[in-house]
Design a protein around this motif. Structure first.
Motif, PDB file in Angstrom:
ATOM      1  N   UNK A  42       0.365  -9.396 -10.744  1.00  0.00           N
ATOM      2  CA  UNK A  42      -0.380  -8.768  -9.767  1.00  0.00           C
ATOM      3  C   UNK A  42      -1.876  -8.627 -10.313  1.00  0.00           C
ATOM      4  N   UNK A  43      -2.001  -8.794 -11.656  1.00  0.00           N
ATOM      5  CA  UNK A  43      -3.421  -8.922 -12.382  1.00  0.00           C
ATOM      6  C   UNK A  43      -4.021 -10.192 -12.047  1.00  0.00           C
ATOM      7  N   UNK A  44      -3.291 -11.401 -11.862  1.00  0.00           N
ATOM      8  CA  UNK A  44      -3.707 -12.542 -11.360  1.00  0.00           C
ATOM      9  C   UNK A  44      -4.401 -12.640 -10.013  1.00  0.00           C
ATOM     10  N   UNK A  45      -3.361 -11.848  -9.071  1.00  0.00           N
ATOM     11  CA  UNK A  45      -3.811 -11.860  -7.633  1.00  0.00           C
ATOM     12  C   UNK A  45      -4.998 -11.077  -7.423  1.00  0.00           C
ATOM     13  N   UNK A  46      -5.099  -9.785  -8.234  1.00  0.00           N
ATOM     14  CA  UNK A  46      -6.260  -8.868  -8.094  1.00  0.00           C
ATOM     15  C   UNK A  46      -7.609  -9.825  -8.578  1.00  0.00           C
ATOM     16  N   UNK A  47      -7.399 -10.383  -9.705  1.00  0.00           N
ATOM     17  CA  UNK A  47      -8.707 -11.060 -10.271  1.00  0.00           C
ATOM     18  C   UNK A  47      -9.092 -12.460  -9.053  1.00  0.00           C
ATOM     19  N   UNK A  56     -10.096 -14.945 -17.200  1.00  0.00           N
ATOM     20  CA  UNK A  56      -9.037 -13.926 -17.100  1.00  0.00           C
ATOM     21  C   UNK A  56      -7.814 -14.371 -16.665  1.00  0.00           C
ATOM     22  N   UNK A  57      -7.770 -15.110 -15.649  1.00  0.00           N
ATOM     23  CA  UNK A  57      -6.411 -15.708 -15.275  1.00  0.00           C
ATOM     24  C   UNK A  57      -6.131 -16.671 -16.313  1.00  0.00           C
TER      25      UNK A  57
END
Length: 346
Positions: free
Chosen positions: A162-167, A185-186
């Motif tokens: 989810x973090x990767x998708x948001x970034x 970040x990714x």
């Protein structure tokens, strides 16, 4: 014989035993009567004294045939009765097996809480029942652990995805100069995912190649790398030096990561037939230390992927040992890896 049911086989064996013993007894009695003359005594009065004649005569064939016929008839009746009694008794004997089969079907249907109820004496059936119940306890525990593992793994891997998708969404919606920090970040999140997957693969494929290992030397190197005070006793084991080094390294990093800075200590000693590596640290109170060895137990409350102690436990068990976790009353954690030691003569 193999195609008959267990109850039928028990009945056949019972009937066969009765028939065999009966035929043997009839044969012995028939042979005895045929070969042994029957003694008799005759007295004839002659004047004052009388005449006494002692003699022995064989039993006639007609009498022998009558005795043999009656004996065989009685044996046939007893054999029929033995069949009925054997069928009934066999049913009583195998009745607990029916309960075992019913419990197995319930477990197969998904009810892992089912246990076999047996109220008979502590005989062979009782031993089998107890062993199966212990096995079912173990299976249920393993399934419960797997469910917790799957839930924790799903949660742990869902968050970085989810973090990767948001970034990525933010980077695509923003100006070009926002791409570099987003990609950085990714990369960080993916590096953590790679560490998690690598640890999971280690947990799934532990097959150590054993060789003589100086456990004290391994611990000395790890303690020196992390600047941890250490107390050493000579200890040699049969182990994979790579896996054992990984386990000791994980113990040290766990103590440094989750303990109060400067409180980590390491000790190597012999306890009976085992070599023990103890890593202790001060810190917060731990209510249930055994759960820390479950995968992802600490992943949501601290940095790291939460697989360090789980991997230590798997390595210890792969070498015939165990991981022991204890929480001192004043806080912190004491972790001990206990593995079989080599004999002094080895």
């Amino acid at each position: 014989m193999q195609r008959l049911s267990l109850r039928a086989r028990i009945t056949v064996l019972f009937v066969g035993t009765v028939l065999g013993v009966g035929l043997l007894l009839i044969g012995l009695v028939y042979a005895y009567l045929r070969l042994t003359p029957v003694p008799f005594q005759a007295t004839f009065p002659i004047e004052d004294n009388g005449l006494v004649i002692d003699a022995a005569v064989p039993i006639t064939n007609e009498i022998l045939r009558v005795i043999l016929g009656v004996s065989l008839t009685v044996l046939a009746v007893l054999t029929a009765i033995a069949g009925a009694v054997g069928w009934f008794v066999a049913g009583l004997v195998i009745r607990p097996l029916t309960g075992i089969a019913d419990a197995a079907r319930e477990v197969t249907a998904g009810d892992l809480t089912t246990r076999i109820a047996y109220e008979g004496p502590p005989d062979e059936i009782g031993d089998v029942t107890e062993a199966l119940n212990v096995m079912l306890d173990s299976v249920q525990g393993a399934v419960d652990r797997q469910k917790r593992f799957a839930a924790n793994a799903s949660h742990e891997l869902k968050t970085p995805i989810a973090t990767i998708q948001t970034v990525a969404d933010v980077a695509l919606a923003g100006p070009d100069d926002a791409l570099r920090p987003a990609l950085t970040r990714i990369r960080e999140v993916n590096a953590r995912n790679a560490d998690t997957v690598a640890a999971l693969l280690q947990l799934a494929h532990l097959a150590p190649t054993l060789e003589p290992v100086d456990l004290a030397a391994v611990c000395r190197r790890v303690a020196a790398a992390y600047d941890i005070p250490i107390e050493l006793e000579p200890a040699r084991i049969d182990a994979s030096v790579t896996l054992m080094s990984q386990a000791i390294d994980n113990l040290a990093r766990n103590a440094l990561t989750h303990g109060t800075p400067g409180t980590a200590t390491m000790r190597v000693f012999r306890d009976g037939g085992h070599a023990v590596v103890e890593v202790a640290n001060a810190g917060e109170m731990v209510e249930d230390p055994e759960t820390l060895a479950e995968p992802f137990a600490r992943a949501r409350t601290s940095r790291g992927h939460g697989l360090g102690l789980a991997l230590v436990k798997a390595i210890a068990e792969a070498h015939g040992g165990a991981l022991e976790l204890k929480a001192p009353p004043n806080g912190g954690l004491i972790a001990r890896v206990r593995v079989p030691a080599r004999s002094e003569a080895a």
